[in-house]
Design a protein around this motif. Structure first.
Motif, short mmCIF file in Angstrom:
data_model
loop_
_atom_site.label_atom_id
_atom_site.label_comp_id
_atom_site.label_asym_id
_atom_site.label_seq_id
_atom_site.Cartn_x
_atom_site.Cartn_y
_atom_site.Cartn_z
N GLU A 283 0.07 -7.86 -11.06
CA GLU A 283 -0.10 -8.41 -9.54
C GLU A 283 -1.15 -9.54 -9.34
O GLU A 283 -0.98 -10.18 -8.40
CB GLU A 283 -0.64 -7.16 -8.86
N GLY B 126 0.74 -1.31 0.02
CA GLY B 126 -0.14 -0.08 0.13
C GLY B 126 0.78 1.38 -0.09
O GLY B 126 0.36 2.44 0.42
N GLU C 151 6.29 -7.99 -2.29
CA GLU C 151 6.03 -7.97 -0.97
C GLU C 151 6.86 -8.89 -0.27
O GLU C 151 6.89 -9.03 1.03
CB GLU C 151 4.72 -7.76 -0.60
N SER D 244 1.23 -1.10 -6.07
CA SER D 244 0.04 -1.25 -7.17
C SER D 244 -0.08 -0.05 -8.04
O SER D 244 -0.12 -0.50 -9.20
CB SER D 244 -1.10 -1.41 -6.33
MG LIG Z 1 0.29 -3.00 -3.27
#
Ligand SMILES: [Mg+2]
Ligand SMILES: Nc1ncnc2c1ncn2[C@@H]1O[C@H](COP(=O)(O)OP(=O)(O)OP(=O)(O)O)[C@@H](O)[C@H]1O
Ligand SMILES: Nc1ncnc2c1ncn2[C@@H]1O[C@H](COP(=O)(O)OP(=O)(O)OP(=O)(O)O)[C@@H](O)[C@H]1O
Ligand SMILES: [Mg+2]
Lengths: 351, 317, 302, 503
Positions: free
Chosen positions: D337, D291, D453, D295
């Protein structure tokens, strides 16, 4: 020990073959109550509806005639739905095509059908596209739901036609709200003598074949289907989603327009506010019963035409209210749709 | 009749609940009840090619002596089939002319009683506003409305007639709202070309005219009278011709007019007393003149005021 | 001024059946089902209500019959689209076809094609709330009209202030999530359909038992389709749906008055006005249309 | 006595046997890890336990009582909670609404009371969350906490987590584990599904390994080893990837991104002037807490979104934004993603493999089916995709779907590779395979941008590591001398001043 279990997986071929029979039987049981109330025998009702038409040459011809408009609208809806664009507006687009056909057919001063009829078809296709354009743009540019816009535009079109026929287009001869009769050259040749099967039937078949080829064999077709199945992924793959939705919507409208041309040129010879008896909506049924495939659409169009034809005689032969036909058709449609599910199951023996 | 009854079939595009076809159906049913004919019918055939299918199938399979029906919206189909079966008498409601040898046409020529109704309306209105609610502005409706208007204005120059079309042969709720709109606009008497209007008149304790059939029993306090269409004379004439073997295609217009009893002013019931005697006298005299052929009511099939449409600029043809 | 009040009075009358129908459709769509069977449901409800009222001599039993009819047809819709997971478009259209056929079939059998529509001795009364005041005509409406207006806050409360509403919206947004939260998706959708069907029944009953006290062909005449449009126009929000219904009714009322005034316009264009305005309005709300995400999607676990 | 026991569970999907006579039990207060490759049957088994699927055979016992779990409602009533691989949250609802949904206690909603209860439950686990936040706007980690909250609010005794760490950063993973420890302290039992062996040892007491729907091993975690477990899973020895760090900092720049800025719908900035570049023969990893703009960066570089400002070049040519089609022309390979947004499930494997280059298979608009089939067969062979060309893509397991995406994009010999979460949710075998492919591309001379991540993944593969925080690159390291602690610090924004070290 040995037990049976029902599970997913496509049903055996012999079983698929009898599914329509099952559908008819269930419908038969469901509606026989109504038939008896009306004072007729269920057996003869279904005979009149499903068998009798096939036994008479004239009736068989009528079936082709009745299948023509709903095959066209069915194909139109198939194209749009395949793109995930729920065009419920084939009814209005059909009328648009009818107007264009009547206009060309009355205005263009020519003796030659070879010139006249193609021009009517082109004009009708374009008119259908134009009537489909607004909802398509609203969808693609503003994400406005197309189901409602197309649905509403059907009503608008009916008022428009009525205004046209009560006003500038009123037939000076009969004074009845219908356009003047189209010229001889514009009237579709009849294919089977002493029947009403007309050139439109051939047009419908050709359109069906072309669309079948486009959807299954061309880049455009697979891109449209990709958009219909998964817009985001289609976009990721570089397919111009908006453009494909737009194209599918317009082609759909154009084909629905051809249905209007075929009714004006082949049946009425003039434009009237009663050009279609729900052909646009029946198109949705044809397309879905046909599982959004062209061969499926052809089959279901013929089947619905058969029942429609049967209903005409049935009500008179059995003298029951004419609406029994509608009831049985609707029941057949719903039951048929439900029994198609059986396709997806098979019974397996396990121990 | 001692000789065996004629076989008659009727093909209606609309459901028989629709008043226009209703009149034909009622009259044929009556003839059947008298035992003069064997009567079968099919209704709600619609306008998308089915009419031809029905007519051909009936002609082929039952070959009746006479086929009645309405050809509006199906003119070509009816005429094509009639041509192919010259031995069957085709008698159809139509806006066009007859066709030899076997296609006769009729229509609801009830403009005369409509005119008489107008005379009454024009005389009794106090607000000077008369309301008319119709289905579609088709010739059959227009000439009735125009004749009604002719009557109103003849007895009352400054009276204005307001016409609303609901664009449907049914939808009584819409007809009600249309009528209510007229009342709100000051109309104090209504002409009910369609159903739904009389209720509004009753609610507002106004008077109204029915149409097509005697509708007094719907609201005896409200329905003064109204033009009534009777297909009896037409049917009798055709049956006589056929029985005599002298049938040919004719325009049967006259049999739907007052002179032959095909059209009439509905009975006034209680209103015989309610209405002003001089007015009644005048209406009765005019009625007599019409039946005697001494007075002609204009036939005007243009769309009446209230629903103004652009000048009849027609295309092609 | 007076004519304005009369206009609004007409607007309320015309809106009532459409409002009932739209509220019903709103509930159903919020649960993820598009019920295109609405047009036929309205017709059959209006008819069954009428017949029941006439044969029992009780308008109330008529009302009950209409509501039960709406519920029954909605259950059929549920069986086909919720249980069997069939196409909502086709099943909806199919049910409209079926219900209309049954209604007209029975109408013909019972009343034998009489060309004067059968009517009831009495129909539901109108209530005068502000008699004697300038607003009297505006508040002299069928009691069902007042009910329809009261139903707007009721439906809003149901959707946003109750557990039932939360669950109903959940199965319309994300059935998978609702399921894993222990909610019976099928049950909720059936409940929504039942409630919506009841509203549709009221819509039909208003026409045959209150406004007309009679039944005839064309008594519904597309009001169901209009309701579908208004739900989307109203963005699935009860108060916006009310606005939509009133807009539609208002333009209709205005249209009839303009015609009666002899305004030189083809009357068809006036008739089309409500539809066009609805489309325009939808185009404007279009961007932020807040769809029930699972609308049209049957729910399956495996 | 175990709190919960599954005996002889068998589940078939058509011909496929997803669970085959599986026996499984959970002791009170234990964390039980469930291991296995993609398609081993882990999720299926847990979905059965939660009443989402019905077993074809077998029994389930809770506290020794045989129970039948016909639906999640039954499972919840038995004190079972489930956080699935794909979150079961309603994006348009608030946190509170999501938590209480289906368990509202009273028919009329008392929002104040509900909020209080939610906050209280959250505090018990020592995490803070805004009860009025719209779930759709929360980060993945936060959404997961909402899911856990849901389970606890329903008073679950056994909490099932299906690949919870697949989507989490090291920080979030740590937070999660501390929560699990807390739960354990409170006497709850936890089943955790994961593909990361190290996690098994960090958190679990017992571990069960599935292969092809069968139990192939169950151990006290203490008495086993990573190699033993991975052998059980894959059925063979696994070789860790070997990376050659011989990249040249003077290679030409293949991907150059400058000053990207972007705001989300609510107008909050997601990218604030982000710049980066990737050279030929280089893998650049972008590490960061979920976040922080990953993205958004990915959707811009994959053509799915438009930045407010900024620019990008691919080997010198301007990269047009918001035009995915043009990217394949520029030889940019894209691994999305969310792999479900990369394939069309209802189309065949072959169609999915060719669609991005559909032009190559079209003559005058007409598709060359033969050519397409041959192409598909080749890629299926080269990339070891377990499927036939005509299978619908949706019938494939996660790993094979990812292979389709790799095959499709890498087969074009790309200049630049944008790889977003390329191994999310993949098993050891598949992960290994993906890493290999990315390294191959590097050897070929391609520039690879790896957004992940999974910090381990980044450290294993990257030549250079960038740290993204609040929409900016706040740190850059040569992978060799990247310091986990400094990295973690930068990722969490602890130190804002730019750390810079050179290779
Ligand atoms: Mg993200
Ligand atoms: N995820 C989605 N959900 C619903 N509708 C969508 C979605 N994606 C696209 N659409 C519909 O398709 C239309 C076009 O989508 P989009 O603008 O992404 O396509 P595009 O690739 O930009 O094509 P173009 O540039 O021609 O518009 C959108 O306006 C919307 O109506
Ligand atoms: N609803 C379903 N219908 C058909 N097949 C299914 C379904 N769900 C799972 N499968 C198949 O069952 C097998 C086990 O699937 P499952 O999701 O349990 O594997 P998994 O161990 O969770 O894999 P992953 O690690 O990728 O999550 C796979 O082959 C999968 O394709
Ligand atoms: Mg899984």
């Amino acid at each position: 020990m040995l037990k049976l279990r029902i599970e997913r997986g496509s049903a055996p071929v012999w079983f698929r073959a009898i599914i329509p029979v099952i559908a008819v039987l269930i419908t038969f049981i469901l509606v026989s109550a109504l038939v008896i109330v009306a004072g007729a025998s269920p057996l003869s009702a279904f005979f009149e509806l499903l068998i009798n038409p096939l036994t008479k040459t004239t009736a068989r011809a009528d079936i082709l005639m009745m299948a023509t408009p709903i095959l066209l609208t069915g194909i139109a809806v198939t194209v749009a739905f395949a793109a995930g664009y729920y065009n419920i507006g084939a009814e209005g687009q059909l009328y648009a095509g009818g107007i264009a056909a009547a206009w060309v057919g009355t205005q263009l001063q020519t003796e030659s059908s070879v010139l006249m009829i193609p021009l009517m078809l082109i004009a009708g296709f374009i008119a259908g596209m134009l009537w489909a354009l607004l909802p398509a743009i609203l969808k693609v540019r503003l994400q406005v739901d197309e189901v409602v816009t197309t649905l509403l535009l059907n009503s608008v079109m009916l008022f428009l036609v009525s205004a046209l026929l009560n006003g500038p287009w009123r037939d000076p001869v009969s004074g009845w709200p219908q356009s003047p009769t189209i010229l001889a050259a514009a009237q579709f040749p009849v294919l089977i003598p002493r029947s009403r099967v007309h050139l439109g039937a051939i047009v419908a078949v050709i359109v069906a074949l072309v669309i079948w080829w486009v959807m299954s064999r061309t880049r455009f077709g697979i891109e449209v289907r990709a958009v219909g199945k998964n817009r985001d992924a289609a976009r990721f793959l570089g397919i111009p989603v908006g453009n494909r939705i737009l194209m599918a919507a317009l082609i759909s409208g154009g084909i629905a327009g051809l249905a209007g041309v075929s009714e004006v040129g082949g049946i009425h010879y003039y434009m009237t506010s009663t050009l279609s008896s729900n052909f646009g909506y029946i198109g949705v049924i044809v397309a879905t019963l046909g599982a959004l495939t062209v061969p499926g659409a052809i089959l279901s169009a013929l089947f619905l035409a058969l029942v429609n034809r049967g209903a005409i005689s049935a009500s008179r032969e059995l003298d029951v209210p004419v609406y029994l036909g509608d009831v049985i058709q609707a029941a057949l449609l719903l039951v048929g749709l439900a029994t198609l599910l059986l396709n997806r199951y098979r019974i397996r023996r396990i121990r | 009749q001692d000789e065996e009854p004629l076989v008659v079939f009727a093909a209606y595009a609309t459901p028989i609940e629709e008043p226009w076809d209703g009149v034909i159906h009622v009259a044929l049913q009556a003839a059947a009840d008298e035992g003069r004919i064997e009567y079968e019918y099919q209704d709600e055939i619609g306008y998308s090619g089915d009419m031809e299918i029905v007519l051909r199938e009936v002609a082929e399979e039952t070959a009746p002596d006479v086929i009645f029906g309405d050809a509006f919206g199906n003119e070509e189909a009816v005429r094509r089939v009639a041509r192919d079966y010259p031995d069957i008498a085709f008698v159809f409601g139509s806006g066009l002319g007859p066709a030899q040898p076997n296609l006769s046409v009729f229509d609801n020529w009830i403009h005369e009683p409509a005119y008489l109704s107008g005379l009454i309306a024009g005389s009794v209105t106090e607000s000077g506003i008369v309301g008319v609610v119709g289905g579609y502005p088709v010739p059959e409706v227009n000439r009735i409305v125009n004749a009604f208007i002719q009557g109103v204005t003849e007895v009352n120059e400054e009276a204005e007639v307001r016409v609303t079309f609901i664009n449907s042969w049914f939808d009584p709720a819409a007809a009600q709202e249309a009528a209510q709109a007229q009342v709100d606009a000051g109309a104090d008497i209504l002409f009910a070309e369609r159903f739904g209007v009389i209720d509004v008149a009753a609610e507002n304790e106004l008077w109204a005219f029915g149409n097509m059939s005697d509708q007094n029993e719907l609201a005896p306090e409200t329905v003064i009278t109204g033009p009534v269409w009777d297909m009896g004379p037409t049917i009798d004439f055709v049956l006589d011709q056929v029985e005599a073997g002298s049938y040919t295609g004719l325009d049967l217009k006259d049999f739907s007019m007052m002179a032959y009893g095909g059209a009439s002013l509905a009975p006034l019931y209680g209103f015989e007393q309610t209405l002003d005697a001089d007015l009644l006298k005048m209406v009765r005299e005019r009625e007599q003149q019409i039946t005697d052929g001494l007075f002609r009511v204009n036939i005007d099939e243009a769309t009446p005021n209230g629903a103004v449409v652009p000048e009849n600029t027609t295309i092609g043809g | 001024m007076d004519s304005l009040i009369l206009l609004f009075a007409a607007m309320l009358r015309i809106s009532t059946p459409i409002l009932f129908a739209s509220l019903g459709e709103t509930l159903v769509e919020r649960a993820g089902v598009l019920n295109l069977g609405i047009e036929g449901t309205l017709l059959l409800s209006a008819f069954s209500g009428f017949v029941a009222a006439q044969f029992t001599g009780s308008l109330w039993l008529g009302l009950v019959a209409a509501v039960l009819t709406g519920i029954a047809l909605s259950l059929l819709m549920g069986l086909l689209t919720v249980t069997f997971g069939l196409s909502q478009h086709v099943c909806g259209l199919g049910i409209t076809l079926l219900a209309s056929g049954v209604a007209l079939f029975a109408f013909r059998l019972i009343y034998g094609g009489a060309s004067t529509p059968p009517a009831l001795e009495t129909s539901f009364v109108t209530l005068d709330i502000l008699p004697g005041t300038a607003f009297a005509p505006l508040f002299s409406q069928h009691w069902l009209t007042y009910i329809s207006l009261l139903c707007v806050p009721l439906v809003h409360w149901l959707l946003y202030r109750t557990a039932f509403g939360l669950r109903l919206r959940a199965v319309g947004e994300q059935p998978e999530a609702a399921d894993t939260a222990g909610i019976n998706v099928y049950k909720m959708r059936y409940l929504a359909l039942i409630l919506g069907g009841a509203f549709m029944g009221l819509a039909g009953a208003f026409l045959s038992l209150a406004q007309l006290g009679a039944f005839s062909h064309g008594i519904i005449n597309g009001r169901g389709w209009v309701a579908i449009a208004i739900v989307i126009f109203g963005n699935w929000l009860p108060y916006r749906v009310l606005a939509g219904a009133l807009l539609f009714g208002g333009v209709q009322a205005l249209q009839l008055r303009l015609q009666a005034e002899g305004v030189p316009l083809p009357y068809e264009l006036l008739l089309a006005l409500p539809y066009i305005l609805t489309i325009v309005a939808i185009a404007f709300v279009g961007r932020n249309a807040s769809y029930p995400a699972a609308l049209l999607k049957p729910y399956r676990r495996e | 006595m175990p709190v919960l026991e599954m005996r002889g569970i068998t589940k078939r999907f058509g011909a496929l046997v997803a669970n085959d006579q599986i026996t499984f039990d959970i002791e009170a207060g234990e964390v039980h890890a469930l291991l296995g490759e993609n398609g081993a049957g882990k999720s299926t088994l847990m979905k059965i336990l939660y009443g989402l699927y019905q077993p074809d055979e077998g029994e389930i016992h809770v506290q020794g009582q045989r129970v039948s779990l016909k639906s999640p409602a039954d499972a919840i009533a038995q004190g079972i909670g489930f956080v699935s691989q794909h979150f079961a949250l309603i994006p348009t609802f608030t946190v509170t609404e999501n938590v209480i949904l289906g368990h509202e206690k009273q028919p009329i909603l008392q929002h104040a009371a509900m909020r209080r209860q939610v906050v209280e439950t959250a505090e018990k686990l020592r995490f803070n969350i805004d009860p009025d936040a719209i779930v759709g706007h929360l980060s993945v980690g936060q959404q997961q906490r909402v899911e856990i909250l849901k389970a606890l609010y329903r008073g679950c005794r056994v909490l099932i987590l299906d690949e919870p760490t697949a989507v989490l950063t090291p920080q979030d993973t740590e937070k999660l584990f501390s929560i699990l420890v807390e739960l354990q302290r409170q006497g709850l039992s936890v089943v955790i599904i994961t593909h990361k062996l190290n996690e098994v040892f960090t958190i679990s007491q017992r571990v069960t390994v599935l292969r092809l729907g069968k139990v192939v091993g169950r151990e006290q975690t203490a008495n086993t080893s990573q190699t033993e477990l991975s052998q059980m899973m894959v059925g063979r020895q696994t070789i860790p990837v070997t990376r050659n760090t011989d990249h040249h900092s003077q290679n030409e720049i293949k991907l150059n991104v400058q000053n990207l800025t972007m705001a989300d719908r609510s107008g909050a900035p997601r990218l604030r002037g982000l710049s980066l570049n990737v050279r030929a023969q280089e893998i650049v990893g972008v590490a960061g807490v979920a976040g922080n703009g990953q993205s958004e960066l990915v959707s811009i570089l994959t053509g799915m979104a438009q930045p407010q400002s900024g620019s990008a070049q691919v080997s010198g040519n301007v990269m047009p934004f918001g035009n995915p089609g043009a990217l394949s022309q520029l030889k940019v390979a894209r691994i999305p993603e969310d792999r479900l947004k990369g394939v069309i499930g209802d189309l065949s494997v072959a169609d999915n493999l060719m669609l991005e280059q559909v032009g190559q298979f079209t003559r005058a608009g007409h598709l060359n089916r033969k050519q397409i089939r041959e192409y598909a067969e080749r890629l299926i062979r080269d990339f070891h995709i377990k499927a036939a060309p005509d299978d619908p893509a949706r019938t494939l397991s996660g790993g094979n779907i990812q292979k389709i995406i790799l095959a499709r994009s890498l087969a074009q010999n790309p200049e630049v590779v944008i790889a977003a979460q390329p191994t999310r949710g993949l098993d050891i075998g598949a992960t290994e395979y993906v890493h290999q492919k990315l390294l191959e591309q590097k050897q070929r001379g391609a520039a690879v941008l790896l957004i992940s991540e999974d910090l381990d993944e980044i450290l294993v593969l990257s030549d250079r590591v960038l740290v993204i925080f609040e929409g900016m690159i706040v740190g850059e390291f040569a992978a060799n001398d990247a310091d986990i602690d400094v990295l973690g610090a930068l990722m969490t924004g602890a130190s804002s001043e730019k750390v810079k070290t050179h290779a």
